[in-house]
Scaffold this active site. Structure first.
Site, PDB file in Angstrom:
ATOM      1  N   GLY A  10       0.806  -1.224   0.000  1.00  0.00           N
ATOM      2  CA  GLY A  10       0.000   0.000   0.000  1.00  0.00           C
ATOM      3  C   GLY A  10       0.837   1.270   0.000  1.00  0.00           C
ATOM      4  CB  ALA A  58      -7.115  -0.612   6.216  1.00  0.00           C
ATOM      5  CE1 TYR A 123     -10.411   3.549   6.440  1.00  0.00           C
ATOM      6  CE2 TYR A 123     -10.632   5.731   7.409  1.00  0.00           C
ATOM      7  CZ  TYR A 123      -9.835   4.680   6.983  1.00  0.00           C
ATOM      8  OH  TYR A 123      -8.472   4.767   7.116  1.00  0.00           O
ATOM      9  CE  LYS A 127      -8.301   1.919   9.494  1.00  0.00           C
ATOM     10  NZ  LYS A 127      -7.110   1.056   9.514  1.00  0.00           N
ATOM     11  CD1 TRP A 148      -6.930  14.204   6.319  1.00  0.00           C
ATOM     12  CD2 TRP A 148      -6.328  16.114   5.322  1.00  0.00           C
ATOM     13  NE1 TRP A 148      -7.928  15.116   6.518  1.00  0.00           N
ATOM     14  CE2 TRP A 148      -7.592  16.305   5.917  1.00  0.00           C
ATOM     15  CE3 TRP A 148      -5.750  17.193   4.650  1.00  0.00           C
ATOM     16  CZ2 TRP A 148      -8.284  17.519   5.854  1.00  0.00           C
ATOM     17  CZ3 TRP A 148      -6.428  18.411   4.590  1.00  0.00           C
ATOM     18  CH2 TRP A 148      -7.684  18.562   5.183  1.00  0.00           C
TER      19      TRP A 148
HETATM   20  N1  LIG Z   1      -4.849   6.990   3.153  1.00  0.00           N
HETATM   21  C1  LIG Z   1      -5.153   7.823   4.151  1.00  0.00           C
HETATM   22  O1  LIG Z   1      -5.397   9.022   3.949  1.00  0.00           O
HETATM   23  C2  LIG Z   1      -5.174   7.313   5.571  1.00  0.00           C
HETATM   24  C3  LIG Z   1      -5.442   8.209   6.619  1.00  0.00           C
HETATM   25  C4  LIG Z   1      -5.441   7.724   7.931  1.00  0.00           C
HETATM   26  C5  LIG Z   1      -5.181   6.382   8.183  1.00  0.00           C
HETATM   27  N2  LIG Z   1      -4.947   5.550   7.145  1.00  0.00           N
HETATM   28  C6  LIG Z   1      -4.658   4.134   7.429  1.00  0.00           C
HETATM   29  O2  LIG Z   1      -3.289   3.899   7.117  1.00  0.00           O
HETATM   30  C7  LIG Z   1      -3.110   2.536   6.700  1.00  0.00           C
HETATM   31  C8  LIG Z   1      -2.382   2.503   5.373  1.00  0.00           C
HETATM   32  O3  LIG Z   1      -3.204   3.164   4.406  1.00  0.00           O
HETATM   33  P1  LIG Z   1      -2.772   3.243   2.874  1.00  0.00           P
HETATM   34  O4  LIG Z   1      -3.238   4.562   2.366  1.00  0.00           O
HETATM   35  O5  LIG Z   1      -1.349   2.821   2.714  1.00  0.00           O
HETATM   36  O6  LIG Z   1      -3.704   2.104   2.254  1.00  0.00           O
HETATM   37  P2  LIG Z   1      -3.708   1.506   0.777  1.00  0.00           P
HETATM   38  O7  LIG Z   1      -2.721   2.193  -0.101  1.00  0.00           O
HETATM   39  O8  LIG Z   1      -5.123   1.409   0.352  1.00  0.00           O
HETATM   40  O9  LIG Z   1      -3.141   0.018   1.018  1.00  0.00           O
HETATM   41  C9  LIG Z   1      -3.911  -0.920   1.691  1.00  0.00           C
HETATM   42  C10 LIG Z   1      -3.086  -2.157   1.949  1.00  0.00           C
HETATM   43  O10 LIG Z   1      -3.924  -3.105   2.595  1.00  0.00           O
HETATM   44  C11 LIG Z   1      -3.861  -4.334   1.879  1.00  0.00           C
HETATM   45  N3  LIG Z   1      -5.121  -5.021   2.044  1.00  0.00           N
HETATM   46  C12 LIG Z   1      -6.365  -4.627   1.675  1.00  0.00           C
HETATM   47  N4  LIG Z   1      -7.263  -5.576   2.002  1.00  0.00           N
HETATM   48  C13 LIG Z   1      -6.586  -6.586   2.597  1.00  0.00           C
HETATM   49  C14 LIG Z   1      -6.947  -7.844   3.138  1.00  0.00           C
HETATM   50  N5  LIG Z   1      -8.222  -8.267   3.146  1.00  0.00           N
HETATM   51  N6  LIG Z   1      -5.979  -8.636   3.655  1.00  0.00           N
HETATM   52  C15 LIG Z   1      -4.691  -8.228   3.653  1.00  0.00           C
HETATM   53  N7  LIG Z   1      -4.273  -7.056   3.140  1.00  0.00           N
HETATM   54  C16 LIG Z   1      -5.222  -6.241   2.621  1.00  0.00           C
HETATM   55  C17 LIG Z   1      -3.547  -3.940   0.455  1.00  0.00           C
HETATM   56  O11 LIG Z   1      -3.007  -5.042  -0.249  1.00  0.00           O
HETATM   57  P3  LIG Z   1      -3.045  -5.110  -1.905  1.00  0.00           P
HETATM   58  O12 LIG Z   1      -2.652  -3.746  -2.377  1.00  0.00           O
HETATM   59  O13 LIG Z   1      -1.991  -6.131  -2.194  1.00  0.00           O
HETATM   60  O14 LIG Z   1      -4.435  -5.481  -2.281  1.00  0.00           O
HETATM   61  C18 LIG Z   1      -2.535  -2.825   0.696  1.00  0.00           C
HETATM   62  O15 LIG Z   1      -1.274  -3.374   0.967  1.00  0.00           O
HETATM   63  C19 LIG Z   1      -4.515   1.931   6.689  1.00  0.00           C
HETATM   64  O16 LIG Z   1      -4.759   1.278   7.905  1.00  0.00           O
HETATM   65  C20 LIG Z   1      -5.430   3.146   6.595  1.00  0.00           C
HETATM   66  O17 LIG Z   1      -6.704   2.872   7.113  1.00  0.00           O
HETATM   67  C21 LIG Z   1      -4.923   5.966   5.851  1.00  0.00           C
END
Ligand SMILES: NC(=O)c1ccc[n+]([C@@H]2O[C@H](COP(=O)([O-])OP(=O)(O)OC[C@H]3O[C@@H](n4cnc5c(N)ncnc54)[C@H](OP(=O)(O)O)[C@@H]3O)[C@@H](O)[C@H]2O)c1
Length: 282
Positions: A10, A58, A123, A127, A148
């Site tokens: 991710g 996630a 969502y 969490k 963000w």
């Molecule tokens: N993006 C934001 O703005 C934000 C803000 C606050 C908190 N967060 C949190 O930060 C963390 C990282 O976010 P991110 O933006 O890096 O997310 P992301 O780019 O959407 O990546 C999600 C990751 O989770 C994996 N995944 C999804 N479903 C899964 C499952 N059922 N089993 C195992 N792996 C699974 C994906 O694997 P594949 O790609 O291989 O499918 C990918 O590695 C998450 O917990 C998110 O909720 C994000």
């Protein structure tokens, strides 16, 4: 030390994998390990026997979660419970990534780690419920809330703005949601520092300062040397399926307790744009 990054493919997982040097490292994407499968989670954690696990996996499509709430809870809450239970069985420490969306956004001062959760979206609820379950299963785990996120190697706000700016003379961007944009490279370094310090409890970690999405877009356009007009609009004008908090700035007090300070968001944006121009160098 042995470490495992779940969600390694991710936006945050990629820099975590790059920055985590000096540890024997395992990284998994959803194809390697589906965290909904409790047995597979337990087997892999037993086999690799890591000292630390960072759970960055996630279902992160905030609007998608509204229409797919079963999947959202299965991955974000129940999947996290599977990982925490396996950590408990194997003795691994866990750092779980959570979100500013556990708050309702009605405050107008930065949210402290012990402020009341009151998520407004599916969502956010997934969490918030995961946090509570994890604290029951592993009271010593670390719950890291951030906000963000953006970075190279995945879909993110600055990337979308730059792509749209290349084809449109003007962009409408919401100006009534305030938060702290956070560069995944800075966050990855902080996460690894927290693991090294055996962090536990709830910690807030975002780049310093805060802005609205409109301010952020304007700074992206300016820093990239573009002339595209950015126009402020309200959330009501840009209606989305999931409600977002109007204010979700996270207080850095819990992070300062570990002697860690994050760079300001404007500084981080400059380094992101540099990395975007020359990704091979990083
Ligand atoms: N993006 C934001 O703005 C934000 C803000 C606050 C908190 N967060 C949190 O930060 C963390 C990282 O976010 P991110 O933006 O890096 O997310 P992301 O780019 O959407 O990546 C999600 C990751 O989770 C994996 N995944 C999804 N479903 C899964 C499952 N059922 N089993 C195992 N792996 C699974 C994906 O694997 P594949 O790609 O291989 O499918 C990918 O590695 C998450 O917990 C998110 O909720 C994000």
């Amino acid at each position: 030390m042995k470490a495992m990054i779940i969600g390694a493919t991710g936006l945050l997982g990629k820099p975590l994998m790059r920055e985590c040097t000096g540890a024997e490292l395992t990284g998994t994407g959803s194809r390697d390990l589906d965290i909904r499968d409790a047995r597979a989670v337990r087997d892999l954690i037993e086999k690799k026997h890591p000292d630390w696990i960072v759970l960055a996996a996630a279902y992160t499509d905030v609007d998608g979660c509204e229409s797919n709430s079963e999947l959202a809870f299965a991955v974000n809450r129940d999947g996290a419970v599977n990982v925490a239970s396996a950590c408990k069985a194997s003795g691994a420490k866990l750092l779980f990534i959570s979100s500013d969306y556990v708050f309702d956004g009605t405050k107008n001062l930065p949210y402290d780690a012990d402020d009341q959760r009151n998520p407004q979206s599916v969502y956010g609820r997934t969490k918030a419920e995961a946090e509570l379950r994890l604290l029951e299963i592993l009271p010593d785990c670390c719950i890291l809330r951030t906000s963000w996120l953006y970075g190279v190697g995945g879909k993110c706000f600055p990337d979308t703005i730059l792509k749209l700016a290349a084809t449109r003379p003007a962009l409408d961007v919401v100006n009534d949601q305030r938060g702290s944009p956070t560069y995944t490279v800075d966050l990855a370094r902080v996460i690894l520092a927290l693991c090294a310090k055996n962090a536990h409890g709830i910690v807030h970690a975002s780049n310093g300062g805060n802005c609205t999405w409109f301010d952020f877009a304007r700074e992206i356009i300016k820093s990239a040397g573009l002339k595209t007009e950015v126009r402020p609009v309200s959330s009501a004008q840009m209606a989305r399926p999931a409600p977002r908090p109007a204010y979700s700035v996270l207080s850095a007090t819990s992070l300062h307790r570990y002697g860690i300070e994050m760079p300001e968001w404007e500084d981080a944006l400059g380094r992101f744009l540099e990395e975007r121009r020359t990704p091979a160098a990083h």
